[in-house]
Write a protein that holds these residues in place. Structure first.
Motif, short mmCIF file in Angstrom:
data_model
loop_
_atom_site.label_atom_id
_atom_site.label_comp_id
_atom_site.label_asym_id
_atom_site.label_seq_id
_atom_site.Cartn_x
_atom_site.Cartn_y
_atom_site.Cartn_z
N ILE A 136 -4.38 -5.25 -11.45
CA ILE A 136 -4.28 -6.34 -10.47
C ILE A 136 -4.62 -7.62 -11.21
O ILE A 136 -5.75 -7.83 -11.64
CB ILE A 136 -5.26 -6.13 -9.30
CG1 ILE A 136 -5.03 -4.76 -8.65
CG2 ILE A 136 -5.12 -7.24 -8.26
CD1 ILE A 136 -6.06 -4.40 -7.58
N ASN A 164 0.83 -1.21 0.00
CA ASN A 164 0.00 0.00 0.00
C ASN A 164 0.86 1.26 0.00
O ASN A 164 2.03 1.24 0.39
CB ASN A 164 -0.91 0.00 1.23
CG ASN A 164 -0.12 -0.11 2.53
OD1 ASN A 164 0.60 -1.08 2.73
ND2 ASN A 164 -0.26 0.87 3.40
N VAL A 199 -8.35 -2.58 -1.40
CA VAL A 199 -7.97 -2.03 -2.71
C VAL A 199 -8.58 -0.64 -2.84
O VAL A 199 -8.95 -0.21 -3.95
CB VAL A 199 -8.41 -2.95 -3.87
CG1 VAL A 199 -7.58 -4.22 -3.89
CG2 VAL A 199 -9.90 -3.28 -3.78
N LEU A 208 -3.43 -3.58 -1.21
CA LEU A 208 -2.89 -2.92 -2.40
C LEU A 208 -3.36 -1.47 -2.47
O LEU A 208 -3.18 -0.81 -3.50
CB LEU A 208 -3.34 -3.66 -3.66
CG LEU A 208 -3.15 -5.18 -3.68
CD1 LEU A 208 -3.71 -5.76 -4.97
CD2 LEU A 208 -1.69 -5.54 -3.53
N SER A 209 -3.92 -0.95 -1.42
CA SER A 209 -4.58 0.36 -1.44
C SER A 209 -3.61 1.49 -1.73
O SER A 209 -2.40 1.38 -1.54
CB SER A 209 -5.29 0.61 -0.10
OG SER A 209 -4.37 0.57 0.96
N THR A 245 -7.58 2.82 -5.72
CA THR A 245 -6.68 2.18 -6.69
C THR A 245 -7.15 2.36 -8.13
O THR A 245 -6.68 1.65 -9.02
CB THR A 245 -6.55 0.67 -6.38
OG1 THR A 245 -7.84 0.10 -6.21
CG2 THR A 245 -5.73 0.44 -5.12
#
Length: 1011
Positions: free
Chosen positions: A299, A291, A344, A314-315, A347
């Protein structure tokens, strides 16, 4: 036989000649003991000549030579310094001094212990750097120096310890670069340098450490690209590089090069490029965080091939392209049956939410999709995710009604759907989500009424349903939610009056009802919302006078504009010390506008659009108020005038008499002060230096605000460099205009003059003098503790930016602090020359030194219990206006109870609960029957993470069963200290013992790298 005896005798002589006897060990350990501070525990009492050496506690001897091979002193709360004599215990294999309070340096003589295999000195106060002589301990397997203020650099000589398996030098304020010689430690499995000031690049030589399993380099000042050397560490299982300043991109074959990773945290760096698709080849991967970087490229669905995945963050990366293909990875994540967190948010993902999102793991606790471009409706079967506690879908373009299956998410604590295009009614089944604490539905198109069933959400803290199309009235049931802190219903078509039950929301901080169709009088009970800081009622049709809300002294922003309110403007608004904005415009107020206090500032007060107002300051540009015509004088009024003159003369004579009496009293008081000035130094004869007012004035630059570091009930504290001292000190200047200040001064002198404890703030000297105008002057000079108060560390948001602590306190640091405080209370209550009750223990009175060791301060209300005089104490309290501090003072003090050690234990319990929950006892959350004590008690043990300070549960901590158990045990100690009846509370000796036991149990064996 003779030959055997001769050889034995010769061997004995040789051993004696080379010093290899147990007597050498005995003398070395006795010398070591002489430099150790044991406090009152006397844990080394068996270390004397009355006991055989190998029977000494904490000592283990070898079977063959009866020499000391293991010395295990970890977690015994020892202080003092490490004696160089330790280097003479030449058969030592293991030396454990961790979790103590040793200061000074690591003696270079430790390098003489050539048989040493394990050296543990973590969690102490050692400084002066890492001695290069440690390189002589060639058999060393474990070297753990975590959490010491060692500073300086990492000696390159450590590279000669080729057998080293674990090296942990984290949190030592180390500087400089990583030495290239670390590449020689080819047996190394765990390397920790987390939370230092290491800079530069990671040396390529680390590539040789092919057996490395754990590597922690987080929170440093590295620069350059992702270290290429790491790709050679194929055995790595845990890799922590968050917040270290790395840039560049990751190799596409990352997953093939590091196939054994379990936890991988690369968050908060400057990484770019695509997430390697080969991560799916790491079958062992459980947690992956990247992140807050600048990753791009989408993704990919490969994460579904990692069945052990539990945590995927994954933010805050620009990964998506706002198109349909962005969400293909969701389908694959249904294979991750142990997934607990998916984040997420922000994103740049787009497209409709796939129905497969409802088929993800039932173990999912947190789902964060906030701040993207999702459209369409929420999948109908979202309720299948029965484990969800946090669902964040805000700031998207979702439409349609809320699916009925949401009612199955009975564990949901946070539901965030704000800033979408949702429609339909707010369903009544939301009331079934009884664990709900935060509900954000604002800025949508919901219509209909506010469901009364929301009142069943008895844990609700924050309810925001503004800017929708709601109508009807405010349900009275919502006024029965005792925990409510924020109620926002602005921008709807709600009507009716403001319920009189509003006064029952005693924890309410913000009320936003603006731009609706409310009418009627504002209820008088609004003044019962004592925690209120923001009140927005503008744009309605409220009428009548403003009720008595003078009790809302903490209010910051009030907007009552654009209503039909009438009557005069209350003058009490002038005295609201925290007021930043008051808008009373466009109403029907009449009469004179106040001109004092806040009404002198036209930038915060607005009253335009009230045609019948007059007066006020010029900047308000109102018409002047007309003076009344003087009455015509009659014979009767003339007689009254004569009487008034005579009365005035009488009053004047009386005033002269009073003034004369005051002057006489002043002379007597001045003479008494001069006698006191001569008396006070005798009480301070222990202090090494007497100092004048002029010295202190010069040292503080005229008591300048730039030198001010704090203030309290009786005075202000300044930082100063005295001409007679070579270090900075803290000067507490008493406000002699405050009643009780002199008694506070004498109480501190009397309490601290004969006390000696490492966790007490040290009183250096005092000043009893007069200032340059002849006024009475008193000051106390203490050692200066640079890390400020515990209060500042717990609540940094309330501190000026320049004084905020650099980071948060860890779980272990908080535990160490409360152990320090418990230790000093035990000393004051039991082991001091006379028992002392502090009477005002709270976080702002616990100061931290360079090494975050706690020191208790501010003894202005302290009492020597053997000299207790009830009448004088009550007089002191009445003059001070306090009995300790609200929220921390024991309940019996509020009923006139005498000061006691039990009262201190109660205050300590509150302090402990605040340390680990992050909530003040006066937090807006608490009110009525809900206190910090009951709030904590209700949560244990199942919901301990819900009440724990979120700053503790940072990503670098392995939050699991052991953490939950540790927190639960610590908080239970706090609850036992806060018992209502004084005799039911723990004794401070028991408190210290239990807390130390908890620390030993959960932290003593921690030898892996700290991230």
């Amino acid at each position: 036989m003779k030959l055997f005896l001769l050889l034995s005798f010769s061997a004995h002589l040789l051993l004696g000649a080379y010093g290899f006897t147990d007597e050498t060990d005995r003398q070395a350990l006795l010398e070591f003991k002489s430099q150790v501070s044991e406090g009152k525990r006397d844990v080394l009492s068996s270390w004397n000549n009355s006991f055989p050496l190998c029977n000494w506690k904490w000592v283990t001897c070898g079977r063959k030579h009866k020499r000391v091979t293991h010395l295990n002193l970890g977690g015994l709360q020892l202080g003092g310094i490490v004696s160089p004599s330790i280097g003479n215990v030449s058969f030592l294999i293991s030396l454990d001094l961790s979790d103590n309070a040793f200061g000074g340096i690591i003696p270079r003589e430790v390098g003489n212990l050539f048989r040493l295999e394990h050296l543990y000195m973590a969690f102490n106060s050692l400084e002066g750097g890492i001695p290069a002589t440690l390189s002589n301990c060639s058999r060393l397997l474990n070297l753990d120096l975590y959490s010491n203020p060692l500073r300086q650099g990492v000696p390159s000589e450590l590279g000669s310890l080729t057998k080293l398996v674990i090296l942990d030098l984290g949190r030592n304020n180390l500087k400089g670069k990583l030495p290239r010689s670390l590449g020689n430690l080819t047996s190394l499995k765990s390397l920790g340098f987390t939370d230092n000031n290491i800079e530069g690049e990671v040396p390529d030589e680390l590539a040789r450490l092919s057996q490395m399993v754990g590597l922690g380099l987080s929170m440093n000042k590295f620069f350059g690209v992702f270290p290429p050397a790491i790709y050679n560490l194929s055995a790595l299982e845990d890799l922590f590089l968050f917040g270290s300043g790395f840039s560049g991109s990751l190799k596409p074959d990352f997953g093939n090069l590091l196939p054994n990773i379990r936890e991988l945290n690369l968050g908060e760096n400057y990484l770019v490029g695509a997430i390697p698709t080969t991560l799916s080849n790491i079958s062992t991967l459980q947690k992956f965080g990247i992140n807050k970087n600048m990753m791009t490229g989408g993704i990919y669905p490969n994460f579904g091939k990692v069945p052990s995945l539990q945590y995927l963050d994954l933010s805050e990366n620009p990964l998506g392209s706002y198109t349909f293909g962005d969400l293909e990875f969701i389908d694959s994540l249904t294979n991750c049956t142990h997934l607990q967190l998916l984040s997420v948010g922000y994103t740049r993902l787009g497209g409709a939410l796939p129905t497969s999102i409802a088929n993800m793991s039932t173990e999912l606790i947190s789902l964060n999709l906030i701040g993207n471009h999702f459209f369409g409706s929420i999948p109908q079967d979202i309720g299948n995710l029965i484990g969800l506690q946090r669902l964040q879908l805000g700031k998207n373009m979702l439409t349609g009604p809320l699916p009925t299956s949401l009612g199955k998410l009975l564990r949901l604590g946070l539901l965030s759907l704000y800033s979408n295009r949702m429609s339909g009614e707010i369903p009544s089944f939301i009331g079934n989500l009884t664990q709900l604490e935060i509900l954000y539905l604002s800025n949508n198109s919901f219509e209909g009424i506010v469901p009364p069933s929301l009142g069943k959400c008895s844990h609700m803290l924050d309810l925001r349903i503004g800017y929708n199309k709601l109508n009807g009235t405010i349900p009275k049931e919502i006024m029965q939610i005792p925990t409510l802190v924020n109620l926002s219903m602005e921008g709807n078509s709600l009507s009716g009056s403001l319920p009189s039950d509003i006064g029952s929301l005693q924890n309410l901080v913000k009320l936003s009802l603006e731009n609706n169709k409310f009418s009627g009088h504002l209820p008088q009970t609004l003044g019962n919302c004592l925690a209120m800081e923001q009140l927005f009622l503008q744009g309605n049709s409220f009428d009548g006078a403003i009720p008595n809300i003078r009790g809302l002294m903490g209010v910051r922003r009030v907007d009552l504009s654009n209503n039909d309110l009438s009557g005069s403007i209350p003058e009490y608004f002038a005295n609201f010390s925290k007021l930043e904005y008051l808008n009373l415009s466009i109403n029907n107020f009449t009469g004179k506008v106040p001109s004092k206090g806040n009404f002198q500032n036209s930038t915060i007060v607005f009253v335009f659009g009230n045609k019948n107002l007059c007066g006020g300051i010029k900047d308000l540009k109102l018409k002047p108020c007309l003076a009344q015509e003087p009455p015509v004088e009659t014979k009767h009024s003339s007689h009254l005038k004569k009487v008034a003159i005579l009365v005035s003369i009488g009053i004047a004579l009386l005033l002269l008499l009073v003034i004369a009496s005051m002057v006489l009293c002043w002379f007597r008081k001045r003479r008494k002060n001069q006698q006191t000035n001569n008396l006070v130094p005798s009480k301070l004869e222990i202090f090494h230096e007497k100092i004048s007012y002029g010295d202190l004035r010069n040292a503080t630059n005229g008591f300048s605000s730039s030198n001010m570091v704090g203030s309290g009930s009786f005075g202000t504290v300044f930082k100063a460099l005295l001409p007679t001292e070579s270090k900075i000190v803290a000067v507490k200047v008493l406000n002699m205009q405050r009643r009780g200040a002199m008694k506070s001064f004498m109480a501190e002198c009397e309490s601290l003059k004969d006390t000696r404890h490492r966790n007490l703030v040290k009183l250096l000297t005092a000043c009893a003098s007069t200032d340059f105008q002849g006024n009475e002057f008193r000051a106390l000079i203490y050692e200066y503790l640079p890390n400020g108060s515990v209060d500042m560390w717990l609540h940094p948001e309330e501190v000026e930016e320049i004084r905020r602590p650099p980071r948060t306190l860890t779980l272990l640091e908080r535990l160490n602090i409360v152990i320090d405080v418990a230790s000093v209370l035990d000393y004051l209550h039991v082991h001091c020359h006379e028992p002392i009750a502090h009477c005002d223990l709270k976080p702002s009175n616990v100061l931290l030194d360079d090494d975050l060791t706690a020191h208790v301060s501010d003894f202005g209300l302290a009492r020597l219990l053997l000299k207790f005089d009830k009448e004088s104490f009550l007089n002191q309290l009445s003059s001070a206006g306090v009995r300790g501090t609200i929220g921390y003072a024991a309940p019996e003090y509020g009923m006139g109870g005498q000061p006691s050690i039990h009262g201190d234990v109660y205050s300590f319990g509150v302090l402990l609960l605040e340390m680990f929950t992050g909530k003040r006892p006066t937090d807006e959350l608490f009110g009525g029957n809900l206190t910090l004590h009951s709030y904590t008690k209700l949560a244990l043990p199942e919901k301990v993470f819900e009440i724990a300070d979120k700053a503790i549960l940072h990503i670098g901590l392995r939050v699991g069963f052991r953490t939950a158990e540790c927190l639960t045990l610590v908080l239970e100690v706090g609850l036992r200290c806060c018992e209502e009846y004084p005799t039911n509370r723990l004794a401070t000796s028991e408190v210290a013992k239990e807390l130390i036991s908890i620390r030993e149990r959960f932290f003593k064996t921690r030898r892996t790298p700290r991230r």
